[in-house]
Design a protein around this motif. Structure first.
Motif, PDB file in Angstrom:
ATOM      1  N   GLY A  40       0.827  -1.201   0.000  1.00 33.22           N
ATOM      2  CA  GLY A  40       0.000   0.000   0.000  1.00 33.22           C
ATOM      3  C   GLY A  40       0.855   1.243   0.000  1.00 33.22           C
ATOM      4  O   GLY A  40       2.039   1.223  -0.360  1.00 33.22           O
ATOM      5  N   THR A  41       0.254   2.356   0.413  1.00 33.90           N
ATOM      6  CA  THR A  41       0.968   3.624   0.498  1.00 33.90           C
ATOM      7  C   THR A  41       0.915   4.135   1.933  1.00 33.90           C
ATOM      8  O   THR A  41       0.031   3.762   2.712  1.00 33.90           O
ATOM      9  N   ALA A  42       1.869   4.992   2.266  1.00 39.52           N
ATOM     10  CA  ALA A  42       1.988   5.515   3.627  1.00 39.52           C
ATOM     11  C   ALA A  42       2.730   6.831   3.570  1.00 39.52           C
ATOM     12  O   ALA A  42       3.179   7.278   2.510  1.00 39.52           O
ATOM     13  N   THR A  43       2.850   7.483   4.724  1.00 38.47           N
ATOM     14  CA  THR A  43       3.740   8.625   4.842  1.00 38.47           C
ATOM     15  C   THR A  43       5.014   8.175   5.541  1.00 38.47           C
ATOM     16  O   THR A  43       5.033   7.183   6.266  1.00 38.47           O
ATOM     17  N   LEU A  44       6.086   8.921   5.301  1.00 44.00           N
ATOM     18  CA  LEU A  44       7.387   8.593   5.889  1.00 44.00           C
ATOM     19  C   LEU A  44       7.988   9.842   6.512  1.00 44.00           C
ATOM     20  O   LEU A  44       8.116  10.878   5.855  1.00 44.00           O
ATOM     21  N   GLY A  87       9.084  -6.425  14.563  1.00 36.06           N
ATOM     22  CA  GLY A  87       9.886  -7.392  13.821  1.00 36.06           C
ATOM     23  C   GLY A  87       9.551  -7.523  12.356  1.00 36.06           C
ATOM     24  O   GLY A  87      10.318  -8.137  11.603  1.00 36.06           O
ATOM     25  N   ARG A  88       8.421  -6.971  11.915  1.00 36.61           N
ATOM     26  CA  ARG A  88       8.051  -7.085  10.502  1.00 36.61           C
ATOM     27  C   ARG A  88       8.990  -6.253   9.638  1.00 36.61           C
ATOM     28  O   ARG A  88       9.531  -5.228  10.070  1.00 36.61           O
ATOM     29  N   CYS A  89       9.180  -6.693   8.421  1.00 38.01           N
ATOM     30  CA  CYS A  89      10.053  -5.986   7.485  1.00 38.01           C
ATOM     31  C   CYS A  89       9.250  -5.471   6.294  1.00 38.01           C
ATOM     32  O   CYS A  89       8.341  -6.157   5.803  1.00 38.01           O
ATOM     33  N   PHE A  90       9.591  -4.278   5.856  1.00 35.44           N
ATOM     34  CA  PHE A  90       8.894  -3.644   4.740  1.00 35.44           C
ATOM     35  C   PHE A  90       9.900  -3.005   3.795  1.00 35.44           C
ATOM     36  O   PHE A  90      10.889  -2.409   4.240  1.00 35.44           O
ATOM     37  N   LYS A  91       9.619  -3.145   2.516  1.00 36.57           N
ATOM     38  CA  LYS A  91      10.375  -2.406   1.510  1.00 36.57           C
ATOM     39  C   LYS A  91       9.649  -1.088   1.284  1.00 36.57           C
ATOM     40  O   LYS A  91       8.492  -1.068   0.863  1.00 36.57           O
ATOM     41  N   ILE A  92      10.328   0.021   1.568  1.00 40.70           N
ATOM     42  CA  ILE A  92       9.740   1.349   1.450  1.00 40.70           C
ATOM     43  C   ILE A  92      10.376   2.068   0.267  1.00 40.70           C
ATOM     44  O   ILE A  92      11.607   2.130   0.154  1.00 40.70           O
ATOM     45  N   THR A 109      14.720   6.061  -8.362  1.00 38.15           N
ATOM     46  CA  THR A 109      13.952   5.253  -7.410  1.00 38.15           C
ATOM     47  C   THR A 109      14.814   4.935  -6.203  1.00 38.15           C
ATOM     48  O   THR A 109      15.877   4.329  -6.334  1.00 38.15           O
ATOM     49  N   LYS A 110      14.371   5.380  -5.047  1.00 38.31           N
ATOM     50  CA  LYS A 110      15.090   5.138  -3.803  1.00 38.31           C
ATOM     51  C   LYS A 110      14.230   4.249  -2.904  1.00 38.31           C
ATOM     52  O   LYS A 110      13.099   4.615  -2.564  1.00 38.31           O
ATOM     53  N   GLY A 180      10.878  16.897   5.090  1.00 44.81           N
ATOM     54  CA  GLY A 180      10.047  16.587   6.247  1.00 44.81           C
ATOM     55  C   GLY A 180       9.252  15.314   6.117  1.00 44.81           C
ATOM     56  O   GLY A 180       9.413  14.391   6.901  1.00 44.81           O
ATOM     57  N   VAL A 181       8.376  15.270   5.130  1.00 46.18           N
ATOM     58  CA  VAL A 181       7.456  14.134   4.989  1.00 46.18           C
ATOM     59  C   VAL A 181       7.420  13.689   3.542  1.00 46.18           C
ATOM     60  O   VAL A 181       7.303  14.516   2.632  1.00 46.18           O
ATOM     61  N   TRP A 182       7.526  12.391   3.363  1.00 52.28           N
ATOM     62  CA  TRP A 182       7.442  11.813   2.025  1.00 52.28           C
ATOM     63  C   TRP A 182       6.222  10.910   1.913  1.00 52.28           C
ATOM     64  O   TRP A 182       5.820  10.268   2.889  1.00 52.28           O
ATOM     65  N   ASN A 183       5.647  10.894   0.730  1.00 53.05           N
ATOM     66  CA  ASN A 183       4.679   9.857   0.391  1.00 53.05           C
ATOM     67  C   ASN A 183       5.461   8.665  -0.140  1.00 53.05           C
ATOM     68  O   ASN A 183       6.351   8.827  -0.979  1.00 53.05           O
ATOM     69  N   VAL A 184       5.145   7.487   0.360  1.00 51.41           N
ATOM     70  CA  VAL A 184       5.899   6.293  -0.022  1.00 51.41           C
ATOM     71  C   VAL A 184       4.949   5.147  -0.322  1.00 51.41           C
ATOM     72  O   VAL A 184       3.778   5.151   0.074  1.00 51.41           O
ATOM     73  N   SER A 185       5.484   4.174  -1.018  1.00 55.81           N
ATOM     74  CA  SER A 185       4.801   2.892  -1.150  1.00 55.81           C
ATOM     75  C   SER A 185       5.530   1.900  -0.259  1.00 55.81           C
ATOM     76  O   SER A 185       6.719   2.067   0.018  1.00 55.81           O
ATOM     77  N   TYR A 186       4.807   0.914   0.228  1.00 54.22           N
ATOM     78  CA  TYR A 186       5.439  -0.093   1.077  1.00 54.22           C
ATOM     79  C   TYR A 186       5.006  -1.485   0.639  1.00 54.22           C
ATOM     80  O   TYR A 186       3.935  -1.679   0.062  1.00 54.22           O
ATOM     81  N   GLN A 187       5.847  -2.453   0.930  1.00 54.55           N
ATOM     82  CA  GLN A 187       5.555  -3.852   0.639  1.00 54.55           C
ATOM     83  C   GLN A 187       6.124  -4.705   1.765  1.00 54.55           C
ATOM     84  O   GLN A 187       7.298  -4.597   2.106  1.00 54.55           O
ATOM     85  N   SER A 188       5.288  -5.544   2.351  1.00 60.06           N
ATOM     86  CA  SER A 188       5.766  -6.457   3.384  1.00 60.06           C
ATOM     87  C   SER A 188       6.665  -7.513   2.742  1.00 60.06           C
ATOM     88  O   SER A 188       6.306  -8.105   1.722  1.00 60.06           O
ATOM     89  N   VAL A 189       7.834  -7.737   3.335  1.00 59.92           N
ATOM     90  CA  VAL A 189       8.789  -8.689   2.759  1.00 59.92           C
ATOM     91  C   VAL A 189       9.306  -9.629   3.840  1.00 59.92           C
ATOM     92  O   VAL A 189       9.201  -9.357   5.042  1.00 59.92           O
TER      93      VAL A 189
END
Length: 282
Positions: A40-44, A87-92, A109-110, A180-189
């Motif tokens: 999904g998407t989130a803020t960072l 403990g969960r890991c996410f690719k942001i 792409t970072k 300050g704040v980024w919009n990001v996508s995340y993926q549980s890995v």
């Protein structure tokens, strides 16, 4: 004989049952957490985490040598100590900036794979304040608070455009002129396959200081390797101490009775006693 002005003996069982039902409805009500999807998407945002610091989940100090983040409270799943997201890991992956006008969209792409080791408390209208049905000010239900600067993340992880915004983003400058704040996508890995710290056994699992810590090496959602919500009093967590972190499958997931089990326990003890011969008869 002792009289019962409020509950006669014929109604005593009903009174007890009513009391038990009321107690059960009060104690069994848990906080409603955010049930987020695997992608999904989130803020960072980012915060400073000292090297070797033991954060909310109780992950080992060595975990700070690798990319970690705090997670907003209602997605984290607890208001203190550990929660199901520990403990969960996410690719942001960075998408664009939230605060600058116009928003900055990087031409590179970072991404970074982080492990959740800390809680970002809700409060006011902060970026970690999202609740079920009420997103944060960026319209998101999850905020990752990245531990940065970090020796494990490049200083130029956050890109910029000097010609447009008038500054480059070095570590020193970003603290003063941060997007300050980024919009990001995340993926549980899978942590063991994707998180940099998985190569170091000392960075996996939790410190061994009792039941107030829970940091699975690679949580899958199973009760055997995923933390309960500490603030919901869901019993004891799986053993995630460093010495046991490499064999999460060896835990049996057993838990001790908690306050949530109290109404059922009282019911099982009181009702049989009320049904003794003659006790419920006028």
């Amino acid at each position: 004989m002792l009289s019962l002005p409020i509950c006669s003996r014929s109604w005593l069982s009903l009174c007890f049952l009513t009391l038990i039902c009321a107690l059960f409805s009060t104690t069994a009500r848990a906080t409603e957490w955010i049930d987020y999807p695997d992608t999904g998407t989130a803020t960072l945002t980012h915060y400073t985490l000292p090297d070797g610091y033991i954060a909310s989940c109780g992950c080992t100090g060595a975990s700070t040598q690798y990319p970690t983040a705090a997670m907003s409270q209602y997605a984290f799943g607890s208001s203190t100590a550990y929660g199901p997201s520990c403990g969960r890991c996410f690719k942001i992956t960075l998408m664009d900036t939230y605060l600058p006008d116009p928003p900055f969209i990087p031409n590179v792409t970072k991404s970074v794979v982080i492990k959740v080791t800390d809680l970002c408390p809700a409060g006011g209208n902060g970026w970690c304040s999202a609740k079920p049905g009420k997103p944060n000010q960026g319209g998101q239900y999850i905020n990752f608070d990245l531990a940065w600067p970090s020796s494990s993340i490049p200083d130029d992880f956050f890109p910029s455009n000097k010609a447009l915004y008038g500054f480059t983003v070095s570590v020193a400058e970003i603290l003063d002129q941060d997007f300050g704040v980024w919009n990001v996508s995340y993926q549980s890995v899978d942590c063991l396959e994707n998180w940099e710290g998985a190569k170091n056994a000392a960075a996996l699992g939790s410190v061994d200081d009792g039941s107030s810590v829970c940091c699975p090496a690679n949580p899958t959602g199973s009760a055997n390797d995923t933390c309960p919500s500490f603030s919901d009093d869901n019993g004891i967590p799986p053993d995630t101490a460093t010495t046991a972190a490499t064999s999460a499958a060896g835990t049996d997931g057993a838990s001790i009775p908690s306050m949530r089990d109290l109404p059922l326990l009282l019911y099982s003890l009181l009702v049989p006693s009320l049904l003794l011969p003659g006790f419920l008869l006028d």
